[in-house]
Design an enzyme around this catalytic site. Structure first.
Site, PDB file in Angstrom:
ATOM      1  N   HIS A   1      -5.212  -8.970   3.668  1.00 19.93           N
ATOM      2  CA  HIS A   1      -4.062  -9.489   4.362  1.00 19.93           C
ATOM      3  C   HIS A   1      -4.459  -9.300   5.607  1.00 19.93           C
ATOM      4  CE1 HIS A   1      -4.470  -4.616   5.264  1.00 19.93           C
ATOM      5  NE2 HIS A   1      -5.139  -4.694   4.276  1.00 19.93           N
ATOM      6  N   ARG A   2      -5.695  -8.726   6.116  1.00 25.63           N
ATOM      7  CA  ARG A   2      -6.384  -9.072   7.462  1.00 25.63           C
ATOM      8  C   ARG A   2      -6.835 -10.472   7.969  1.00 25.63           C
ATOM      9  NH1 ARG A   2      -4.786  -5.106   9.795  1.00 25.63           N
ATOM     10  NH2 ARG A   2      -4.515  -3.248   8.633  1.00 25.63           N
TER      11      ARG A   2
ATOM     12  N   ASN B   1      -4.345  -2.105  -4.922  1.00 31.81           N
ATOM     13  CA  ASN B   1      -5.676  -3.024  -4.104  1.00 31.81           C
ATOM     14  C   ASN B   1      -5.767  -2.077  -2.914  1.00 31.81           C
ATOM     15  OD1 ASN B   1      -8.614  -3.525  -3.219  1.00 31.81           O
ATOM     16  ND2 ASN B   1      -7.867  -5.225  -2.591  1.00 31.81           N
TER      17      ASN B   1
ATOM     18  N   ASP C   1     -11.129  -2.783  11.833  1.00 34.33           N
ATOM     19  CA  ASP C   1      -9.918  -3.543  11.709  1.00 34.33           C
ATOM     20  C   ASP C   1      -9.906  -4.507  13.013  1.00 34.33           C
ATOM     21  OD1 ASP C   1      -8.998  -2.432   8.901  1.00 34.33           O
ATOM     22  OD2 ASP C   1      -8.015  -1.636   9.957  1.00 34.33           O
TER      23      ASP C   1
ATOM     24  N   GLU D   1     -11.315  -4.258   1.704  1.00 36.96           N
ATOM     25  CA  GLU D   1     -10.029  -5.155   0.668  1.00 36.96           C
ATOM     26  C   GLU D   1     -11.141  -6.634   0.546  1.00 36.96           C
ATOM     27  OE1 GLU D   1      -7.302  -3.306   2.868  1.00 36.96           O
ATOM     28  OE2 GLU D   1      -8.899  -4.000   3.006  1.00 36.96           O
TER      29      GLU D   1
ATOM     30  N   ASP E   1       0.973  -1.480  -0.302  1.00 37.03           N
ATOM     31  CA  ASP E   1      -0.092  -0.199   0.055  1.00 37.03           C
ATOM     32  C   ASP E   1       1.196   1.508  -0.008  1.00 37.03           C
ATOM     33  OD1 ASP E   1      -1.904  -1.766   0.123  1.00 37.03           O
ATOM     34  OD2 ASP E   1      -2.942  -0.513   2.353  1.00 37.03           O
TER      35      ASP E   1
ATOM     36  N   LYS F   1       0.099  -6.741   1.970  1.00 36.44           N
ATOM     37  CA  LYS F   1      -0.443  -4.793   1.566  1.00 36.44           C
ATOM     38  C   LYS F   1      -0.094  -4.645   2.943  1.00 36.44           C
ATOM     39  CE  LYS F   1      -5.108  -3.656   1.477  1.00 36.44           C
ATOM     40  NZ  LYS F   1      -4.803  -2.308   0.381  1.00 36.44           N
TER      41      LYS F   1
END
Length: 428
Positions: free
Chosen positions: A386-387, A95, A314, A342, A50, A411
């Site tokens: 990613h999370r 993204n 998050d 995402e 990112d 990311k």
């Protein structure tokens, strides 16, 4: 790293982690530094996909980056907001949502001929509310494929004025408007419709703008920003460790009942909303210790809770995993904005949690989690998110888990699995 990552059951954890820089702060201060005329020294910039998309774009515009030795510290030299004028090019942003939204706004400041595009998922992440707001301020933007979604053709023309925007979709839209408005020809008044989501991220933006010399007046449901201003570089700025990344290690400590020390963030002084996740951990039954530049926690008895997590979308995903190891039901409320991340995180988390054996109810803006006494091994689809990959790695604390596409962590935290292996018996 292969296309899948198998993590065998981890029996014990121990150690310490130096947190990478915050993604949210990194991309904001990178853009603010580029908008400032002169030199800025940024320390602890996050190295990730990112931030790299942001840096690459700024380099193309003429911003100079000088890296100190082999560190994540940079001297940034820019000619200020003039770099966003008279540009003709196509720019690919993968993204990277923070880069797409903030650069969309930034390129509206001048007279340009720019196409912004990204990966297939980016083309399905709505941006219509931001575009509508920018057009109200005079911007000329057109959708090239699907209405209200990237890719975008931007010709610029933003001059400020009175702007209305929905506050209940994404805080990144408002952040983008706030950052460019001081550089517009006219004063700007941004009126907020509906309740503002993820307010801590807006507070972060305002604090960073102030560090770069710009103050915003706030009254009830609107923001007033004086036009024709200039950003002033603060000379040096240290980016604090990423609080969202900290949540996974704190959760590991809570689940396993062992201490892990985290360095690089002071939760008492942090400007990140996710730094308040330690208060959530206290509510579910963990013992928290924090002092200046490190924090750690230890399990007591984890219990399910019902909690509005709109301010921490998050970290709310980490809470969902903790719900599997808690006594009673965990109900995560007011998380509609998971659907515009995402991936559609409400759908994805529901599906993958079901694989583990939990009873799940997915609502339009909530997730209900009833744990099962038996946690199952599973193959986790990450949806290139990613999370999700980082969250479900925590299942390995009780059962073997297989993570598909583990490289998606690039990311925001490329070394996540390396760091995770350091505090466990797991080896890559």
């Amino acid at each position: 790293m292969n296309k899948i990552l198998k993590i065998n059951q981890i029996k014990k954890i121990n150690g310490f982690i130096y947190l990478p820089g915050s993604k949210s702060i990194s991309n904001r201060v990178l853009l603010l530094s580029a908008m400032s005329n002169g030199k800025t020294y940024l320390k602890n910039i996050l190295k990730s996909d990112d931030t790299q998309y942001m840096i690459n774009t700024l380099k193309i515009l003429g911003v100079k980056f000088k890296r100190k030795n082999n560190t994540n510290n940079y001297k940034i030299i820019s000619k200020g907001d003039s770099i966003f004028n008279n540009i003709k090019m196509n720019i690919f942003l993968g993204n990277a949502g923070t880069a797409m939204r903030s650069l969309t706004a930034a390129f509206c400041l001048g007279l340009n001929d720019i196409i912004l595009t990204g990966e297939d998922r980016m083309k399905n992440r709505p941006i219509g509310h931001l575009i509508d707001a920018l057009i109200q301020g005079g911007a000329n933007i057109k959708y090239l494929e699907k209405i209200k979604y990237p890719p975008l053709h931007i010709r610029g023309g933003f001059i400020g004025g009175n702007i209305n925007i929905n506050g209940n979709i994404s805080s990144q839209f408002l952040t983008s408007l706030l950052i460019i408005s001081p550089l517009a020809k006219n004063n700007t008044i941004i009126f907020i419709k509906n309740k503002l989501v993820s307010k801590p991220y807006i507070d972060m933006t305002l604090k960073l703008m102030k560090i770069f010399g710009i103050s915003v007046k706030i009254k009830n449901n609107y923001f007033f920003i004086k036009g024709n201003q200039k950003y002033i570089a603060p000379k040096k700025y240290l980016i604090e460790g990423d609080a969202s990344s900290a949540s996974y290690f704190l959760a590991a400590s809570a689940i396993k009942g062992k201490s892990i020390s985290l360095y690089g963030i002071n939760v008492e002084k942090s400007i990140q909303g996710d730094s308040k996740f330690i208060n959530v951990l206290k509510k579910i039954g963990t013992l928290i210790y924090n002092n200046n530049n490190f924090i750690y926690c230890k399990k007591n008895i984890l219990r399910g809770i019902s909690l509005d997590m709109n301010d921490m979308p998050d970290a709310a995903m980490t809470l969902a995993i903790l719900g599997l190891f808690s006594k009673g039901i965990t109900n995560i409320l007011n998380i509609y904005n998971w659907r515009v991340k995402e991936t559609d995180r409400l759908y994805a988390m529901s599906k993958e949690l079901n694989k583990i054996g939990a009873k799940i109810k997915e609502g339009s803006n909530y997730l209900y989690i009833k744990p099962n006494n038996i946690i199952k091994s599973a193959i986790i689809d990450t949806y290139n998110d990613h999370r999700i990959a980082m969250c479900f790695s925590l299942i390995s604390l009780f059962k073997q888990i297989i993570i598909k596409n583990p490289k998606c962590v690039n990311k925001t935290f490329p070394n996540y699995f390396i760091e995770f292996s350091k505090i466990s018996s797991f080896y890559l």
